[in-house]
Structures are given as C-alpha cells and as structure tokens.
Design an enzyme around this catalytic site. Structure first.
Site, PDB file in Angstrom:
ATOM      1  N   ASP A 269      24.032 -10.685  -8.652  1.00  0.00           N
ATOM      2  CA  ASP A 269      24.830 -10.557  -7.430  1.00  0.00           C
ATOM      3  C   ASP A 269      23.961 -11.177  -6.351  1.00  0.00           C
ATOM      4  OD1 ASP A 269      25.693  -9.626  -4.903  1.00  0.00           O
ATOM      5  OD2 ASP A 269      26.856  -8.084  -5.898  1.00  0.00           O
ATOM      6  N   HIS A 270      24.331 -12.357  -5.883  1.00  0.00           N
ATOM      7  CA  HIS A 270      23.381 -13.094  -5.055  1.00  0.00           C
ATOM      8  C   HIS A 270      23.072 -12.392  -3.731  1.00  0.00           C
ATOM      9  CE1 HIS A 270      26.933 -14.758  -3.005  1.00  0.00           C
ATOM     10  NE2 HIS A 270      26.121 -15.101  -2.040  1.00  0.00           N
TER      11      HIS A 270
ATOM     12  N   HIS B 120      29.381  -7.421  -3.827  1.00  0.00           N
ATOM     13  CA  HIS B 120      28.504  -7.649  -2.671  1.00  0.00           C
ATOM     14  C   HIS B 120      28.493  -6.472  -1.691  1.00  0.00           C
ATOM     15  CE1 HIS B 120      28.277 -11.551  -4.324  1.00  0.00           C
ATOM     16  NE2 HIS B 120      29.271 -12.117  -3.675  1.00  0.00           N
TER      17      HIS B 120
HETATM   18  C1  BG6 Z   1      30.764 -15.369  -3.426  1.00  0.00           C
HETATM   19  C2  BG6 Z   1      32.261 -15.251  -3.340  1.00  0.00           C
HETATM   20  O1  BG6 Z   1      30.258 -14.520  -4.404  1.00  0.00           O
HETATM   21  O2  BG6 Z   1      30.198 -15.033  -2.167  1.00  0.00           O
HETATM   22  C3  BG6 Z   1      32.792 -16.164  -2.261  1.00  0.00           C
HETATM   23  O3  BG6 Z   1      32.836 -15.601  -4.589  1.00  0.00           O
HETATM   24  C4  BG6 Z   1      32.088 -15.907  -0.945  1.00  0.00           C
HETATM   25  O4  BG6 Z   1      34.188 -15.997  -2.116  1.00  0.00           O
HETATM   26  C5  BG6 Z   1      30.583 -15.904  -1.118  1.00  0.00           C
HETATM   27  O5  BG6 Z   1      32.473 -16.932  -0.054  1.00  0.00           O
HETATM   28  C6  BG6 Z   1      29.882 -15.430   0.140  1.00  0.00           C
HETATM   29  O6  BG6 Z   1      28.498 -15.556  -0.027  1.00  0.00           O
HETATM   30  P1  BG6 Z   1      27.561 -15.981   1.157  1.00  0.00           P
HETATM   31  O7  BG6 Z   1      26.182 -15.919   0.597  1.00  0.00           O
HETATM   32  O8  BG6 Z   1      27.970 -17.352   1.582  1.00  0.00           O
HETATM   33  O9  BG6 Z   1      27.799 -14.965   2.235  1.00  0.00           O
END
Ligand code: BG6
Length: 491
Positions: A181-182, A244
């Site tokens: 989960d980044h 997230h």
């Molecule tokens: C991704 C989702 O995991 O996270 C996207 O699939 C979203 O829909 C993105 O735009 C948001 O990540 P960040 O790091 O750009 O806030």
C-alpha cells in the site's frame, strides 16, 4: 541487502510499471541502493523484445523522473539490466518459459536464485499468478529466496480477500508475501509515527479525554483519466478507503508498538481494525455518503469518461463517520473522506482537540474558547501545523487563532524517490514492516464489506451527484454538521 537479485515484474508493459516502478527502480539504481548484481525480467502479453521494452521504459523514465534526476549514462546502465518475456501470465505454459529465462539470467548475473515477483497486473490475475508459480516450483526456496509483492486492491470484498489469502498462503509463507500500500511508503505517513512516538508531549493528549474528533482527508483534483475500465468495477471504497485511508487511520489511532518491527507494528494495525465499531444498515444509511462527479465548468462527468457505462453507479467520492471501540478512542468520531475531481489534491489528518472548559477572553471571529487543532499534512507542502490561541497585540484582551507551522522540507532535502522506492527497497531487504499482513487485510475487510453489501442489497441507497471541481455532495457536510462542525477544506 542481498548481493544478487532478479525482479520479475508481471504486467511489465502496463501503466504502473512505467509510471511508478521503473522510476523508483532507476532512482534506487542510480543511488547504488540495488543489489550489485541485479536484473529485471518484465513479463506481459505485449509482444516486445528486450530492446523494444527498454525503449518504452526509457520514454517512461524521461516523462516520470524529475528532470534533475535524469542522467543519460545512468539510464543506459539501468536499461541494460532490463529483460523482457512476452508471455501471458494467465497461461500455465508461460511459467516453464519464465523458469528458463530466469535460469539464463541467473547465469549472467551469478544470482543464486533470489527472486522477487512483483504483480503489477490487473487484480484479476492476483489469484492466478501464485498458483502458476507454485505449479512450476518457482515458489520453492532453495539456495535463494522467493518473495512476492502484490498490489492493491487485495480482494474485491471479504470473501475474495479470504480466498486470496488462502491462495497466497498455500504457495508462500506469510513472511514471503508483501501486500503493498504505497501510502505507507510515504515519508510523511511514517512521520506520523515519529510525531506520536518520538515525542512525549502529544501522547498524554492523544485520546478521548482531549480529542473531540478527527478528520482524515485524501482528495484529488483529477478524474479517473484513462483508467475507466479498471475503476468502474472498483470504485472509491476499494480503490482508496479500504487500503490508503485505513492505513492513515491505523497510524493515527494505533497504540505505541512494543517494538518498531514487523510484528510489533503490524499487531497494532490489526488491533485498530478489530476495534472499528461494526456498522449496521442504519449506520450505513446515516454515516456513509457516496457520490459521483458530474460535468461542471468544462470538466467531464464520471459517466462521460472513457470505458464508463452511461448509467454507472460507481462511487468516485466517499465520506463516512466511524468509531473505534476501545479505551483510547471510545466515543470519538473519525470522519474520513476521499474523492476524485475535488478542487485540489491534498491528503491530511486534522486532530481537533476539545476546547478549554471556560473562556476568559474574547476571540476574534470564532467560537470561544478557540479549540486547538493539529493538522498533519501528508501531501503537498508536507508538514505539521498546530493552531493555538494567542493574544492580539494592543489594547484589551482578545484572542486570535495562530498557526505554528513546521514544514517537512526544513528537515533537509525531501527525498526525491517516492513511496515506491522506499517500499521496493524494503522488499529487497526482506523487511515486511510497512506491508499489510493477512490478518490486517481480513479485519479491514470485515469492517468495510457490509457497506458494499448494503449498496448492493439496497439499490435505492443514494448515490449523490456533485459538480466536478467541488468539495463533494452537500450531504457530506451534514455528516459532520451533526457534530456541530464542518470539514476542514485545505486551500
Ligand atoms: C492509487 C489509486 O492507489 O492511489 C489512485 O488507485 C489514486 O486512484 C492514487 O489516484 C493516489 O495516490 P497518491 O500517492 O497520488 O496520493
């Protein structure tokens, strides 16, 4: 960190590989943070050969790596580590070919069969690939290690998540599985842990006695772009909330772990999810607001996006109130929200403290006494803002809200590599702390699954339209208005 490694990327011709994985790998490579003997084997159906694959990745790097990080010599050297296998990962026969290619590469880089498999494919393949790897014996550890990284959403609902866990645990041990989960790779999300557990001033206040309510916001100013085909079957709850936002909730609400290691940290995450007060149908009706963006001021509506059905009821916005049933948080509402096509892109957590019991002073243009609040900005302008009441200089005794502002950039140069680089490096080093354990996936889904079921079973449950570029449906305002509050909309 091992001396040698082959990273196998399934879905190597896709968007995630080009936009996120390759730029992260390139930055790690350039900084000398990858194993000395390193190769990537990309696998996908697209009929590339090594050269064509390298050219396409090169183009991606030039678009997605910050210009000051572009170094032609380093790019060339990095590209020479990349290989490609054109094969369909849903076909069992592809895995014999994969094995042969891996053995060839092992010989070239003298790799004692250390393999890291990265699933950057559509979710439909998440259950298929580990089974095929197992059938070909590519899951078995001998002299080298095997690890598997899988992207979100891990499961479509509770039962599919349980099934996926079963499949993964049948082929790999829990320590070999890295559910990514980044958000947990973001510096500023990790900094919430430092803020809470490296300082003693917040902890005594971090509970129901001093905190009135908490807001967690992660909104974006873009629509779904070209991802309609994927997004329409998923929606915001699966795309952003169950993973997230749930991570942000966990780091905000968790108890101090006994140790900052894979089991200490992840045990506390699970406890947060297990404490979530289950939602009844009645709660879902009153405490969950879903929305979908509509065309406005030149911005397309969701239903006009490519590959989105004209009558789609997929949510692009979700706001909800939830509570944690435990001694620290009992009775404190957590309001979370996320949406596409909002006025800005921002992720932040706002801790609203209770007001002082009695006001001695007048407060300029606000409730008196002024409640303190702590804003944790995850992105952009990463930092922390503490709102205090201060005396207005001059005659009388009037109190003004003042923000004490700490910008994360003051700690030094913000790391240029993003969350993916950090997390890939952790997988390579064999540290699963910042990855989701199977029990966390399950306890998270146990809480969110009834919402999906309710939407399915009660089709008349409203899906509110909101103009693209606005802060979402007005009904979400009523959600917090019951608290006598309003959302903190960052500018
Ligand atoms: C991704 C989702 O995991 O996270 C996207 O699939 C979203 O829909 C993105 O735009 C948001 O990540 P960040 O790091 O750009 O806030």
């Amino acid at each position: 960190k091992p001396d040698a490694l082959t990273l196998v990327i399934f879905g190597a011709s896709g968007d995630l590989t080009r936009r996120k994985l390759m730029p992260a790998l390139y930055l790690l490579y350039k900084a000398g943070r990858l194993p000395r003997r390193f190769a990537v084997l990309g696998m996908a159906r697209t009929s590339y050969d090594d050269d064509r694959f390298r050219t396409s990745i090169r183009e991606g790097l030039l678009s997605f790596v910050r210009p000051d990080e572009v170094d032609e010599k380093a790019i060339q050297a990095f590209l020479s580590c990349l290989h490609y296998l054109s094969a369909d990962p849903s076909e069992p026969e592809a895995y014999a070919e994969l094995k042969t290619r891996l053995e060839e590469i092992d010989r070239t880089i003298d790799n004692p069969h250390n393999y890291l498999y990265y699933l950057a494919t559509p979710p439909l393949l998440y259950g298929v690939i580990p089974r095929h790897l197992k059938a070909e014996g590519l899951n078995r550890e001998g002299d080298g290690f095997r690890r598997i990284v899988v992207e979100k959403p891990f499961g479509y609902d509770l039962s599919s998540a349980l099934e996926l866990n079963r499949i993964y645990l049948d082929a790999f041990r829990e320590e070999q599985i890295y559910r990514i989960d980044h958000f947990l790779g973001k510096e500023t999300v990790q900094n919430i842990l430092a803020l809470r557990f490296a300082n003693s001033v917040f902890e005594p206040l971090w509970n129901r006695n001093y905190i009135d309510y908490v807001e967690i916001t992660a909104v974006e100013n873009m629509g779904i772009g070209t991802r309609g085909g994927f997004y329409d079957g998923v929606g915001t709850l699966r795309d952003m909330v169950q993973n997230h936002l749930a991570q942000l909730l966990a780091v905000t609400a968790m108890e101090p772990p006994a140790a900052f290691d894979a089991s200490g940290f992840r045990n506390e995450v699970v406890k947060v999810y297990q404490s979530l007060t289950p939602l009844t149908g009645e709660d879902i009706r009153h405490s969950v607001v879903r929305g979908q963006y509509m065309a406005s001021e030149g911005r397309k509506g969701y239903r006009e996006e490519e590959q989105v059905p004209a009558l789609s009821r997929t949510e692009t916005y979700l706001a909800m109130r939830l509570e944690l049933n435990n001694w620290r948080w009992g009775g404190v509402p957590f309001y979370i929200r996320t949406g596409k096509q909002m006025p800005t892109k921002v992720s932040e957590i706002v801790i609203h403290f209770k007001s002082a019991p009695y006001s001695l002073f007048r407060c300029e243009g606000g409730t008196c006494p002024l409640p303190n609040r702590l804003v944790i900005r995850i992105q952009p302008n990463e930092g922390i803002v503490l709102r205090l009441g201060m005396k207005k200089p001059g005659e009388g005794f009037e109190v003004l809200p003042m923000d004490m502002d700490f910008s994360y950039a003051e700690l030094g140069r913000l790391p240029t590599e993003d969350a993916y680089a950090r997390l890939i490096e952790d997988c390579i080093a064999g540290d699963p702390t910042l990855f989701i354990r199977s029990d966390a996936v399950e306890s998270g889904w146990r809480f969110f699954d009834p919402i999906l079921k309710y939407w399915q079973d009660v089709p008349e449950c409203p899906l509110y339209g909101y103009p693209a570029g606005s802060w979402g449906p007005l009904e979400a305002d009523s959600l917090v208005a019951r608290q006598g509050a309003s959302w903190t909309n960052p500018c």
